[in-house]
Design a protein around this motif. Structure first.
Motif, PDB file in Angstrom:
ATOM      1  N   ILE A  90      99.730  33.378  86.073  1.00  0.00           N
ATOM      2  CA  ILE A  90     100.312  34.289  85.086  1.00  0.00           C
ATOM      3  C   ILE A  90     100.925  33.480  83.948  1.00  0.00           C
ATOM      4  O   ILE A  90     100.733  33.798  82.752  1.00  0.00           O
ATOM      5  N   LEU A  91     101.655  32.431  84.296  1.00  0.00           N
ATOM      6  CA  LEU A  91     102.297  31.604  83.275  1.00  0.00           C
ATOM      7  C   LEU A  91     101.272  30.880  82.405  1.00  0.00           C
ATOM      8  O   LEU A  91     101.475  30.714  81.191  1.00  0.00           O
ATOM      9  N   GLU A  92     100.177  30.457  83.005  1.00  0.00           N
ATOM     10  CA  GLU A  92      99.109  29.834  82.215  1.00  0.00           C
ATOM     11  C   GLU A  92      98.567  30.811  81.176  1.00  0.00           C
ATOM     12  O   GLU A  92      98.326  30.440  80.009  1.00  0.00           O
ATOM     13  N   GLU A  93      98.365  32.044  81.588  1.00  0.00           N
ATOM     14  CA  GLU A  93      97.854  33.058  80.673  1.00  0.00           C
ATOM     15  C   GLU A  93      98.842  33.326  79.539  1.00  0.00           C
ATOM     16  O   GLU A  93      98.456  33.486  78.368  1.00  0.00           O
ATOM     17  N   LEU A  94     100.122  33.396  79.871  1.00  0.00           N
ATOM     18  CA  LEU A  94     101.144  33.636  78.847  1.00  0.00           C
ATOM     19  C   LEU A  94     101.220  32.465  77.866  1.00  0.00           C
ATOM     20  O   LEU A  94     101.399  32.664  76.658  1.00  0.00           O
ATOM     21  N   ALA A  95     101.081  31.254  78.384  1.00  0.00           N
ATOM     22  CA  ALA A  95     101.081  30.084  77.504  1.00  0.00           C
ATOM     23  C   ALA A  95      99.893  30.134  76.545  1.00  0.00           C
ATOM     24  O   ALA A  95     100.020  29.810  75.352  1.00  0.00           O
ATOM     25  N   GLU A  96      98.733  30.567  77.059  1.00  0.00           N
ATOM     26  CA  GLU A  96      97.546  30.707  76.213  1.00  0.00           C
ATOM     27  C   GLU A  96      97.768  31.761  75.119  1.00  0.00           C
ATOM     28  O   GLU A  96      97.174  31.679  74.038  1.00  0.00           O
ATOM     29  N   ALA A  97      98.642  32.721  75.387  1.00  0.00           N
ATOM     30  CA  ALA A  97      98.953  33.760  74.407  1.00  0.00           C
ATOM     31  C   ALA A  97      99.998  33.309  73.402  1.00  0.00           C
ATOM     32  O   ALA A  97     100.348  34.066  72.478  1.00  0.00           O
ATOM     33  N   GLY A  98     100.518  32.085  73.596  1.00  0.00           N
ATOM     34  CA  GLY A  98     101.510  31.565  72.664  1.00  0.00           C
ATOM     35  C   GLY A  98     102.935  31.959  72.978  1.00  0.00           C
ATOM     36  O   GLY A  98     103.821  31.833  72.117  1.00  0.00           O
ATOM     37  N   ILE A  99     103.188  32.422  74.221  1.00  0.00           N
ATOM     38  CA  ILE A  99     104.538  32.819  74.623  1.00  0.00           C
ATOM     39  C   ILE A  99     105.291  31.585  75.130  1.00  0.00           C
ATOM     40  O   ILE A  99     104.821  30.895  76.035  1.00  0.00           O
ATOM     41  N   SER A 100     106.461  31.301  74.558  1.00  0.00           N
ATOM     42  CA  SER A 100     107.258  30.153  74.996  1.00  0.00           C
ATOM     43  C   SER A 100     108.066  30.506  76.239  1.00  0.00           C
ATOM     44  O   SER A 100     108.378  31.681  76.497  1.00  0.00           O
ATOM     45  N   ASP A 101     108.425  29.490  77.007  1.00  0.00           N
ATOM     46  CA  ASP A 101     109.188  29.711  78.247  1.00  0.00           C
ATOM     47  C   ASP A 101     110.497  30.448  77.976  1.00  0.00           C
ATOM     48  O   ASP A 101     110.947  31.261  78.796  1.00  0.00           O
ATOM     49  N   SER A 102     111.127  30.164  76.848  1.00  0.00           N
ATOM     50  CA  SER A 102     112.428  30.761  76.552  1.00  0.00           C
ATOM     51  C   SER A 102     112.349  32.268  76.333  1.00  0.00           C
ATOM     52  O   SER A 102     113.376  32.951  76.310  1.00  0.00           O
ATOM     53  N   ASN A 103     111.136  32.794  76.170  1.00  0.00           N
ATOM     54  CA  ASN A 103     110.964  34.231  75.965  1.00  0.00           C
ATOM     55  C   ASN A 103     110.398  34.938  77.193  1.00  0.00           C
ATOM     56  O   ASN A 103     109.910  36.062  77.117  1.00  0.00           O
ATOM     57  N   ILE A 104     110.486  34.256  78.339  1.00  0.00           N
ATOM     58  CA  ILE A 104     110.019  34.831  79.597  1.00  0.00           C
ATOM     59  C   ILE A 104     111.178  34.856  80.580  1.00  0.00           C
ATOM     60  O   ILE A 104     111.907  33.871  80.718  1.00  0.00           O
ATOM     61  N   ARG A 105     111.366  35.978  81.248  1.00  0.00           N
ATOM     62  CA  ARG A 105     112.362  36.047  82.314  1.00  0.00           C
ATOM     63  C   ARG A 105     111.766  36.796  83.518  1.00  0.00           C
ATOM     64  O   ARG A 105     110.808  37.570  83.381  1.00  0.00           O
ATOM     65  N   PHE A 106     112.365  36.539  84.692  1.00  0.00           N
ATOM     66  CA  PHE A 106     111.958  37.198  85.932  1.00  0.00           C
ATOM     67  C   PHE A 106     113.095  38.108  86.400  1.00  0.00           C
ATOM     68  O   PHE A 106     114.278  37.736  86.305  1.00  0.00           O
ATOM     69  N   ILE A 107     112.740  39.278  86.915  1.00  0.00           N
ATOM     70  CA  ILE A 107     113.727  40.192  87.488  1.00  0.00           C
ATOM     71  C   ILE A 107     113.244  40.638  88.866  1.00  0.00           C
ATOM     72  O   ILE A 107     112.113  41.128  89.004  1.00  0.00           O
ATOM     73  N   ALA A 108     114.095  40.466  89.875  1.00  0.00           N
ATOM     74  CA  ALA A 108     113.774  40.932  91.228  1.00  0.00           C
ATOM     75  C   ALA A 108     113.871  42.449  91.264  1.00  0.00           C
ATOM     76  O   ALA A 108     114.911  43.025  90.943  1.00  0.00           O
ATOM     77  N   ALA A 109     112.775  43.097  91.641  1.00  0.00           N
ATOM     78  CA  ALA A 109     112.726  44.558  91.717  1.00  0.00           C
ATOM     79  C   ALA A 109     113.262  44.996  93.078  1.00  0.00           C
ATOM     80  O   ALA A 109     112.522  45.476  93.941  1.00  0.00           O
TER      81      ALA A 109
END
Length: 407
Positions: free
Chosen positions: A89-108
């Motif tokens: 998932i993170l590889e795909e987001l990186a390919e989309a140009g999303i930086s780590d600082s704009n990604i967060r995880f939330i436990a559902a």
């Protein structure tokens, strides 16, 4: 005794097979889930599933240009190996140009208790811990109203989630007592919904047909509407084998991927129900922190003129805190405090726990039929005194995720 009952144990603590000796004269019939021995997906197969989405372009395309990304994941009461999914998932987001600082995880975690750092690390992988912010959902505060379902559920969703413009959910599909199957829209409601939203949804009445049919189950359909109101871009549902390993992934459009996953789950978790048994051994593994989850479906296996159940629950974590359904004290109760009723033909329920937790017995109605034991030899002594050395015994190694034709 050379006769052994073997069941999986300790899903989050070095999974292993527990071997329990029983009298040699006992006739043992083991009922496993149909897909229990399927092989875990390879890394290559996982990546393929996550880069070839169902009814959706790839994440790298649909996430491009997005500002804030949230990834929600099921909590520690579920054994989904999310850490095997996240890297791709993170590889795909990186390919989309999303930086780590704009990604967060939330436990559902819905109305379950909060996870701690060690549980986050086990669930997501240690490499995620210092790279991304990770949060527990709080059902009591900071939830934003997003609309009302046709069944009157006012949907309030985690405000951090609502403010993100790209949303991913990672969970698993297993049988569930309220919604028939978990995963999909259930990651939104109850996963990241407010307490009042969850209570209203869980209180929706269901008739007998609706309780066992996912397509017409009103609790599930209400969850589906809530997910539409909240918004979800990519859903990732895993099918699990008897050890909790991922054997199939359905990822992509939330509704279509979940529908495909449920179709597969119906046969994957199917189990032969054995009948007319003196003793029924019910093991919990995938949901050992909600250990009564396997009981209701196995009650019919006890012979009608009387028999006994052994419920195995070896959970070092104990039972999951549940702020709607669970015990909160000896003299007080949670909002619904649902207790397991014991049918008249079940004479005894022995709860076998190597990690004893007395308060967990409050998940049963008050009854002298229920006892807790911590030594297997004591369990055998009691059963032997009742049934002797010639008993018919059913074993359900994964009772908490097993599915029968009539449930």
């Amino acid at each position: 005794m050379t006769n052994l009952v073997k069941v999986p144990q300790l899903a989050w603590h070095n999974p292993s097979e527990l071997e329990l000796p029983v009298p040699d004269g006992w006739q043992i019939e083991v009922s496993n889930i149909a897909g229990g021995d399927r092989s875990e997906l390879t890394d290559t197969q996982i990546k393929h599933a996550l880069t070839n989405l169902i009814a959706s372009p790839p994440i790298r395309e649909i996430a491009r240009g997005k500002k804030e990304v949230v990834i929600i994941f099921d909590d520690f009461s579920r054994i989904t190996r999310v850490s095997k999914i996240v890297p791709y998932i993170l590889e795909e987001l990186a390919e989309a140009g999303i930086s780590d600082s704009n990604i967060r995880f939330i436990a559902a975690n819905g109305t379950h208790g909060a996870m701690d750092r060690s549980q986050f690390a086990q669930k997501l992988g240690e490499s995620v811990m210092g790279r991304f912010a990770i949060y527990n959902h709080n059902p009591f505060y900071n939830c934003t109203y997003v609309g009302t379902t046709s069944r009157g559920t006012e949907v309030r969703i985690n405000s951090e989630y609502v403010q993100c413009d790209f949303r991913i959910a990672i969970g698993s599909i297993i049988p569930h007592p309220f919604a028939v199957f978990s995963g999909g829209c259930k990651m939104i409601l109850p996963g990241i919904a407010s307490l009042d939203t969850i209570v209203h949804n869980h209180d929706i009445p269901r008739n007998d047909a609706e309780r066992i049919n996912h397509d017409i189950n009103p609790v599930h359909l209400d969850m589906d509407e809530a997910a539409d109101l909240a918004g979800l871009d990519v859903n990732v549902d895993c099918i699990l084998n008897r050890w909790g390993d991922t054997v199939e992934i359905f990822a992509g459009d939330p509704k279509q991927s979940h529908a495909a996953g449920v179709k597969a789950a119906k046969s994957h978790y199917l189990t032969k129900r054995t009948m007319n048994k003196d003793i029924v051994i019910v093991n919990t593994y995938a949901r050992a922190t909600e250990y009564t989850s396997g009981l209701n479906a196995t009650f019919p296996s006890v012979k009608q003129d009387g028999g006994d159940i052994v419920l195995i629950c070896n959970s070092p974590m104990g039972q999951a805190q549940h702020y709607i359904l669970g015990p909160c004290g000896k003299l007080i109760a949670s909002l619904r405090n649902i207790k397991t009723s014991i049918p008249s033909h079940v004479n005894h329920i022995i709860v076998y726990m190597e990690y004893p937790e007395l308060s967990s017995l409050q998940y049963f109605e008050d009854s002298p039929k229920v006892t807790m034991m911590t030594e297997w030899k004591d369990v055998i002594k009691v059963l032997r005194d009742i049934h002797g050395d010639d008993a018919n015994v059913a074993v359900y190694p994964n009772a908490d995720i097993q599915r029968f034709e009539d449930n």
